[in-house]
Design a protein around this motif. Structure first.
Motif, PDB file in Angstrom:
ATOM      1  N   ALA A  33       8.211   5.894 -29.791  1.00 47.56           N
ATOM      2  CA  ALA A  33       7.159   6.535 -29.007  1.00 47.56           C
ATOM      3  C   ALA A  33       7.632   7.937 -28.615  1.00 47.56           C
ATOM      4  O   ALA A  33       7.669   8.319 -27.455  1.00 47.56           O
ATOM      5  CB  ALA A  33       6.768   5.699 -27.795  1.00 47.56           C
ATOM      6  N   SER A  34       8.000   8.685 -29.623  1.00 49.29           N
ATOM      7  CA  SER A  34       8.718   9.957 -29.462  1.00 49.29           C
ATOM      8  C   SER A  34       7.891  11.099 -28.918  1.00 49.29           C
ATOM      9  O   SER A  34       8.464  12.086 -28.456  1.00 49.29           O
ATOM     10  CB  SER A  34       9.293  10.386 -30.808  1.00 49.29           C
ATOM     11  OG  SER A  34       8.244  10.659 -31.724  1.00 49.29           O
ATOM     12  N   GLY A  35       6.570  11.010 -29.011  1.00 45.68           N
ATOM     13  CA  GLY A  35       5.762  12.163 -28.621  1.00 45.68           C
ATOM     14  C   GLY A  35       6.134  13.354 -29.482  1.00 45.68           C
ATOM     15  O   GLY A  35       6.335  13.230 -30.683  1.00 45.68           O
ATOM     16  N   ALA A  36       6.296  14.502 -28.867  1.00 41.71           N
ATOM     17  CA  ALA A  36       6.608  15.731 -29.598  1.00 41.71           C
ATOM     18  C   ALA A  36       8.064  15.799 -30.048  1.00 41.71           C
ATOM     19  O   ALA A  36       8.450  16.722 -30.745  1.00 41.71           O
ATOM     20  CB  ALA A  36       6.265  16.946 -28.737  1.00 41.71           C
ATOM     21  N   GLY A  37       8.878  14.830 -29.643  1.00 43.96           N
ATOM     22  CA  GLY A  37      10.220  14.716 -30.202  1.00 43.96           C
ATOM     23  C   GLY A  37      11.311  15.473 -29.478  1.00 43.96           C
ATOM     24  O   GLY A  37      12.282  15.903 -30.102  1.00 43.96           O
TER      25      GLY A  37
END
Length: 183
Positions: A33-37
């Motif tokens: 669930a990294s989003g933008a990382g």
């Protein structure tokens, strides 16, 4: 639907930076669930091989071309689980909770693998979102869960003031080495 707001800061969590040192050089790490990382970028910058997985294709697009980072766009809650057991040396999860997948998440760790997890807990509703108790950990919840499959190295829970006021629970645990139990 769980809280999955993408944290805007590119600064990695202090909890992640502190415990990533437990990972062997070149370790394969899942940023779940990294989003933008923000963590994927930071980890890859330290020589780890990172898979950033999230359902938000536009958030993942910002990781295109980042050395050491691969991406997987997938519904991590409802779609079929995309990995087999013992697939990673470490799993990083921050600002995300979906209880029905916790057992599968722990199973992703290879023996000796490191889990670094930090998310919101009950009491966070005082500060805003997430405020739904379905997406807030109960006291000691991560600790009790991790003890069922591994060894807890560090655990904290309570109020934080930075980067923003929040009620947080966080853990670093190591997957039990099951190889010694094989006859």
């Amino acid at each position: 639907m769980p809280s999955h707001s993408h944290f805007s800061s590119q600064t990695p969590s202090e909890w992640v930076t502190r415990f990533a040192a437990l990972c062997a050089p070149g370790a394969e790490i899942l940023d779940f669930a990294s989003g933008a990382g923000r963590h994927a970028r930071w980890l890859a910058g330290r020589g780890f091989s990172v898979l950033a997985a999230d359902r938000d294709e536009s958030a993942l697009a910002g990781l295109d071309g980042v050395d050491g980072v691969r991406t997987l766009c997938a519904d991590l809650e409802q779609a079929p689980w995309p990995w087999g057991a013992a697939s990673f040396d470490a799993v990083v999860v921050t600002r995300y909770l979906f209880r029905p997948r916790l057992a599968e998440l722990a199973a992703l760790l290879r023996p000796g693998g490191v889990l670094i997890y930090e998310t919101f807990m009950l009491g966070n509703e005082r500060f805003g979102k997430p405020s739904n108790p379905d997406f807030l950990l109960r006291p000691d919840e991560l600790f009790d869960w991790a003890r069922s499959w591994g060894r807890v190295l560090a655990f904290e829970q309570g109020e934080l003031t930075a980067p923003a006021p929040a009620m947080i629970q966080r853990i670093c645990a190591v997957c039990a080495d099951t190889s010694s139990k094989v006859p």
